[in-house]
Design an enzyme around this catalytic site. Structure first.
Site, mmCIF file in Angstrom:
data_model
loop_
_atom_site.group_PDB
_atom_site.id
_atom_site.type_symbol
_atom_site.label_atom_id
_atom_site.label_comp_id
_atom_site.label_asym_id
_atom_site.label_seq_id
_atom_site.Cartn_x
_atom_site.Cartn_y
_atom_site.Cartn_z
ATOM 1 N N ASP A 163 2.034 -12.238 -10.675
ATOM 2 C CA ASP A 163 3.104 -13.019 -11.302
ATOM 3 C C ASP A 163 2.794 -13.268 -12.776
ATOM 4 O O ASP A 163 3.669 -13.189 -13.641
ATOM 5 C CB ASP A 163 3.285 -14.345 -10.553
ATOM 6 C CG ASP A 163 3.347 -14.111 -9.048
ATOM 7 O OD1 ASP A 163 4.206 -13.331 -8.616
ATOM 8 O OD2 ASP A 163 2.502 -14.666 -8.318
ATOM 9 N N HIS A 191 2.819 -18.789 -4.591
ATOM 10 C CA HIS A 191 3.225 -17.397 -4.838
ATOM 11 C C HIS A 191 4.493 -17.157 -4.010
ATOM 12 O O HIS A 191 4.443 -16.628 -2.899
ATOM 13 C CB HIS A 191 2.116 -16.419 -4.448
ATOM 14 C CG HIS A 191 2.595 -14.995 -4.433
ATOM 15 N ND1 HIS A 191 2.960 -14.316 -5.567
ATOM 16 C CD2 HIS A 191 2.811 -14.137 -3.423
ATOM 17 C CE1 HIS A 191 3.380 -13.106 -5.248
ATOM 18 N NE2 HIS A 191 3.300 -12.965 -3.953
HETATM 19 N N1 LIG Z 1 0.118 -11.970 -3.629
HETATM 20 C C1 LIG Z 1 0.834 -10.988 -4.187
HETATM 21 O O1 LIG Z 1 1.107 -11.009 -5.398
HETATM 22 C C2 LIG Z 1 1.328 -9.821 -3.364
HETATM 23 C C3 LIG Z 1 1.968 -8.763 -3.996
HETATM 24 C C4 LIG Z 1 2.392 -7.668 -3.237
HETATM 25 C C5 LIG Z 1 2.201 -7.667 -1.873
HETATM 26 N N2 LIG Z 1 1.604 -8.727 -1.277
HETATM 27 C C6 LIG Z 1 1.359 -8.745 0.157
HETATM 28 O O2 LIG Z 1 0.244 -7.919 0.441
HETATM 29 C C7 LIG Z 1 0.279 -7.534 1.803
HETATM 30 C C8 LIG Z 1 -0.020 -6.051 1.949
HETATM 31 O O3 LIG Z 1 0.946 -5.275 1.266
HETATM 32 P P1 LIG Z 1 0.983 -3.679 1.458
HETATM 33 O O4 LIG Z 1 2.097 -3.193 0.602
HETATM 34 O O5 LIG Z 1 -0.373 -3.093 1.293
HETATM 35 O O6 LIG Z 1 1.449 -3.610 2.984
HETATM 36 P P2 LIG Z 1 1.251 -2.420 4.028
HETATM 37 O O7 LIG Z 1 2.137 -2.756 5.176
HETATM 38 O O8 LIG Z 1 1.373 -1.090 3.360
HETATM 39 O O9 LIG Z 1 -0.266 -2.576 4.481
HETATM 40 C C9 LIG Z 1 -0.744 -3.704 5.148
HETATM 41 C C10 LIG Z 1 -1.856 -3.232 6.033
HETATM 42 O O10 LIG Z 1 -2.487 -4.376 6.575
HETATM 43 C C11 LIG Z 1 -2.908 -4.029 7.871
HETATM 44 N N3 LIG Z 1 -3.182 -5.253 8.620
HETATM 45 C C12 LIG Z 1 -2.312 -6.111 9.188
HETATM 46 N N4 LIG Z 1 -2.972 -7.109 9.800
HETATM 47 C C13 LIG Z 1 -4.285 -6.886 9.591
HETATM 48 C C14 LIG Z 1 -5.460 -7.561 9.989
HETATM 49 N N5 LIG Z 1 -5.412 -8.666 10.720
HETATM 50 N N6 LIG Z 1 -6.637 -7.062 9.597
HETATM 51 C C15 LIG Z 1 -6.708 -5.942 8.880
HETATM 52 N N7 LIG Z 1 -5.628 -5.233 8.486
HETATM 53 C C16 LIG Z 1 -4.428 -5.721 8.836
HETATM 54 C C17 LIG Z 1 -1.770 -3.165 8.424
HETATM 55 O O11 LIG Z 1 -2.197 -2.344 9.492
HETATM 56 C C18 LIG Z 1 -1.402 -2.350 7.191
HETATM 57 O O12 LIG Z 1 -2.098 -1.105 7.125
HETATM 58 C C19 LIG Z 1 1.671 -7.948 2.298
HETATM 59 O O13 LIG Z 1 1.538 -9.175 3.007
HETATM 60 C C20 LIG Z 1 2.452 -8.176 1.020
HETATM 61 O O14 LIG Z 1 3.500 -9.097 1.208
HETATM 62 C C21 LIG Z 1 1.154 -9.785 -1.999
#
Ligand SMILES: NC(=O)c1ccc[n+]([C@@H]2O[C@H](COP(=O)([O-])OP(=O)(O)OC[C@H]3O[C@@H](n4cnc5c(N)ncnc54)[C@H](O)[C@@H]3O)[C@@H](O)[C@H]2O)c1
Length: 331
Positions: A163, A191
């Site tokens: 952000d 966030h």
């Molecule tokens: N804070 C931020 O600024 C921000 C920005 C973008 C995305 N995000 C968040 O980041 C997260 C991941 O995004 P992404 O695009 O990589 O998603 P994605 O779906 O491509 O990958 C997430 C991965 O996490 C794995 N996973 C789920 N539960 C798990 C657990 N308990 N232990 C280990 N692995 C686990 C899934 O199998 C998947 O491979 C999402 O929650 C998204 O909302 C946060």
């Protein structure tokens, strides 16, 4: 300083993981230290990490140490210095036969995961481990994880650097300056779309960015809402949530924590509130942070919030309190 650093990444087979993990070992984040990777996934996809491990080997990163991958978080955690908790269950998927639509359901499901991770980090992680929660809802996931372990010398953060980077980019474009010139770009609160990007404390060469812009209409009708809604805009455009920029922001956060903060600057992340800026104790709130010469992450406490900033921060704080209430059985 240790010659080696051990980094745990969850969600390692996901989109952010694919962009993040190679850059942890390219020498730009941990300098010449050897980086040992411990990659964690859920059992259904953990085998995919073999492919990522092969690619990391094939990339010839000189600082790459060991690569382990597992679906057992506690095993991965042993003596780890950094935990990048990216993995979480997203909204919209079917989980245990139920489609997860409500934020409260999301909080409960991910909350359960973060209880276990928090306990494991407290038990097995380095006593000075740093934990960055990226997986959403990041602030409350981090609160749950921190509460489950509660080792004061371990530092828990939720990521707001993306952000802050978005805000810097918009400000820099507006005044035709380089992003690197913008300092003190603070994201206060959650966030989520209630976050407050603080244009009033942002500076360029000791000059207020707000004065340079001098366009209150643009600030209130474009800048603030566009920062708050940028994640959704990327999803709408890309059909998937921000990944490469989220990975870059996680790396920027690690870099900010690993290096003393230059005077006149700060960095953004959410940390556990101790009452600073009259934010209630016991929520993970976005604050201005600095890394001290001892490697401690501290809240910078001498900034001023205008009445307008304070009322926007209060909205976000209230949202964090509501989220906390929704997971109180996990705290
Ligand atoms: N804070 C931020 O600024 C921000 C920005 C973008 C995305 N995000 C968040 O980041 C997260 C991941 O995004 P992404 O695009 O990589 O998603 P994605 O779906 O491509 O990958 C997430 C991965 O996490 C794995 N996973 C789920 N539960 C798990 C657990 N308990 N232990 C280990 N692995 C686990 C899934 O199998 C998947 O491979 C999402 O929650 C998204 O909302 C946060």
């Amino acid at each position: 300083m240790k010659k080696e650093v051990k980094v745990v990444v969850t969600g390692a087979a996901g989109q952010i993981g694919y962009s993040l993990i190679p850059r942890l070992v390219d020498g730009n984040i941990f300098g010449d230290r050897v980086v040992n990777l411990s990659l964690v996934e859920i059992p259904q996809v953990v085998s995919k990490l073999e492919g990522l491990a092969m690619e990391l080997d094939d990339s010839n990163f000189p600082n790459l140490g060991s690569i382990n991958y597992t679906d057992k978080f506690a095993d991965a955690s042993k003596d780890a210095d950094w935990f990048l908790l990216v993995g979480s269950i997203p909204r919209g998927i079917v989980y245990n036969g139920k489609k997860i639509e409500e934020r409260s359901d999301l909080l409960q499901i991910n909350g359960g995961i973060f209880v276990n991770q928090g306990k494991a980090i407290a038990k097995h992680g380095d006593e000075n481990a740093k934990v960055l929660v990226v997986g959403n809802p990041a602030n409350t996931n981090a609160l749950i994880g921190k509460s489950a372990g509660n080792i004061p010398s371990q530092t828990w953060m939720a990521m707001t650097m993306l952000d802050s980077n978005r805000a810097k980019s918009m400000l820099a474009k507006k005044i035709s300056r380089n992003i690197s010139e913008i300092k003190k770009m603070i994201i206060w609160g959650n966030h989520s779309p209630t976050m407050y990007p603080d244009f009033e404390n942002a500076m360029i060469n000791n000059e207020s960015v707000a004065n340079l812009i001098n366009d209150n209409d643009w600030i209130t009708s474009e800048f603030i809402p566009n920062v708050q809604q940028r994640g959704k805009a990327v999803i709408d455009a890309r059909g998937a949530s921000s990944a490469t920029s989220a990975a870059k922001a996680a790396l920027d956060t690690v870099l900010a924590c690993e290096n003393v903060t230059p005077s006149g600057d700060c960095f953004s992340a959410a940390v556990y509130s101790d009452g600073a800026y009259d934010v209630p104790e016991g929520i993970m709130c976005g604050f201005p942070l600095m890394t001290t010469p001892d490697g401690e992450i501290e809240i910078i406490r001498d900034l001023t919030l205008s009445d307008n900033a304070r009322s926007r921060l209060n909205i976000s704080v209230n949202e964090l309190l509501t989220e906390k209430e929704a997971v109180k059985d996990l705290l």
